[in-house]
Design an enzyme around this catalytic site. Structure first.
Site, PDB file in Angstrom:
ATOM      1  N   ARG A  58       0.847  -1.200   0.000  1.00 18.21           N
ATOM      2  CA  ARG A  58       0.000   0.000   0.000  1.00 18.21           C
ATOM      3  C   ARG A  58       0.875   1.240   0.000  1.00 18.21           C
ATOM      4  O   ARG A  58       1.852   1.325   0.743  1.00 18.21           O
ATOM      5  CB  ARG A  58      -0.930   0.035   1.212  1.00 18.21           C
ATOM      6  N   CYS A  76      -8.445   8.759   5.726  1.00 14.74           N
ATOM      7  CA  CYS A  76      -7.036   8.368   5.775  1.00 14.74           C
ATOM      8  C   CYS A  76      -6.697   7.518   6.997  1.00 14.74           C
ATOM      9  O   CYS A  76      -5.977   6.517   6.886  1.00 14.74           O
ATOM     10  CB  CYS A  76      -6.151   9.602   5.737  1.00 14.74           C
ATOM     11  N   GLY A 101      -1.791  16.255   2.146  1.00 14.45           N
ATOM     12  CA  GLY A 101      -2.732  17.045   1.362  1.00 14.45           C
ATOM     13  C   GLY A 101      -2.617  16.826  -0.129  1.00 14.45           C
ATOM     14  O   GLY A 101      -2.695  17.780  -0.911  1.00 14.45           O
ATOM     15  N   THR A 122     -12.717  18.738  -2.751  1.00 15.98           N
ATOM     16  CA  THR A 122     -11.326  18.629  -2.293  1.00 15.98           C
ATOM     17  C   THR A 122     -10.316  18.893  -3.413  1.00 15.98           C
ATOM     18  O   THR A 122      -9.223  19.384  -3.162  1.00 15.98           O
ATOM     19  CB  THR A 122     -11.099  17.244  -1.651  1.00 15.98           C
ATOM     20  N   ASP A 134      -4.170  17.108  -7.760  1.00 19.20           N
ATOM     21  CA  ASP A 134      -3.448  16.077  -6.994  1.00 19.20           C
ATOM     22  C   ASP A 134      -1.988  16.187  -7.400  1.00 19.20           C
ATOM     23  O   ASP A 134      -1.626  15.872  -8.534  1.00 19.20           O
ATOM     24  CB  ASP A 134      -4.000  14.691  -7.310  1.00 19.20           C
ATOM     25  N   ARG A 136       0.593  14.564  -6.167  1.00 25.36           N
ATOM     26  CA  ARG A 136       1.439  13.442  -5.770  1.00 25.36           C
ATOM     27  C   ARG A 136       2.152  12.790  -6.956  1.00 25.36           C
ATOM     28  O   ARG A 136       1.546  12.545  -7.995  1.00 25.36           O
ATOM     29  CB  ARG A 136       0.613  12.393  -5.021  1.00 25.36           C
TER      30      ARG A 136
END
Length: 206
Positions: A58, A76, A101, A122, A134, A136
């Site tokens: 994960r 989360c 975040g 969000t 996003d 990431r």
């Protein structure tokens, strides 16, 4: 792996007893790394017995509010607890990634919360603050997995972007294993946005 992502190496592997949601304790190993491309202190949590074949993995993005404080605005904290328990049972690795975040940082995430309270979802709240929806990037996750010798994995996620990024970085994602749906009254809009905006494979009642 991408030519832009140099090979990382294991820095240290530290045994740590970890309490699971059912009250049991398992011995995990926290692994640190040298050479991660973003210079942050990401950690791999290895749990369970070694397995033959692809381990359960994960990628968990840091969330102070959910993981530590138990906030119900997101899912989360429950996702982290579920991930640790399932990986301890199956054998594998949880990568704890320091990208609060969705990569915008803690203070900006809290600013985004204020915008969400005015009606933005969000993702749009992040954009309104001048970030990507996003931010990431999972290059460091691929580096960590390669350093651990885990280049073929079963990925515990509902987020297709994680699997797609890892595949582009040379990790063989042989299966995408769904997680539970941790619905609370306070996070329904958050979960619905995940489905609508990022194609998360979950079903959320209205």
């Amino acid at each position: 792996m991408s030519a832009a992502a140099p090979r990382a190496t294991v820095r240290a592997r530290v045994p740590v007893p970890i309490a699971l949601p059912d009250g049991s304790t398992v011995l995990g190993h926290l692994t640190t790394f040298d050479g991660l491309v973003d210079g942050r202190e990401h950690v791999a949590v290895e749990l369970g017995e070694p397995v033959h074949g692809p381990p359960l993995v994960r990628l968990h993005s840091e969330c102070l509010t959910g993981d530590v404080l138990g906030s119900e605005r997101c899912d989360c904290g429950p996702q982290l607890a579920e991930g640790l328990a399932r990986i301890a049972a199956a054998g594998g690795v949880l990568l704890y990634l320091r990208q609060e975040g969705r990569g915008i940082g803690l203070y900006a995430k809290l600013d985004a919360y204020l915008l969400q309270d005015t009606g933005l979802d969000t993702y749009d709240a992040n954009v309104a603050l001048g970030f990507g929806a996003d931010e990431r990037d999972y290059t460091v996750a691929a580096q960590m997995l390669v350093a651990l010798g885990r280049t073929s994995v079963r990925l515990l996620t509902n987020n297709p972007d994680k699997a797609e990024q890892l595949a582009r970085l040379g990790i063989d994602v042989v299966a995408r294993v769904p997680t539970g749906v941790h619905r609370r009254e306070a996070n329904v809009r958050y979960l619905q946005a995940k489905v609508r905006r990022a194609a998360h494979t979950i079903e959320v009642a209205g």
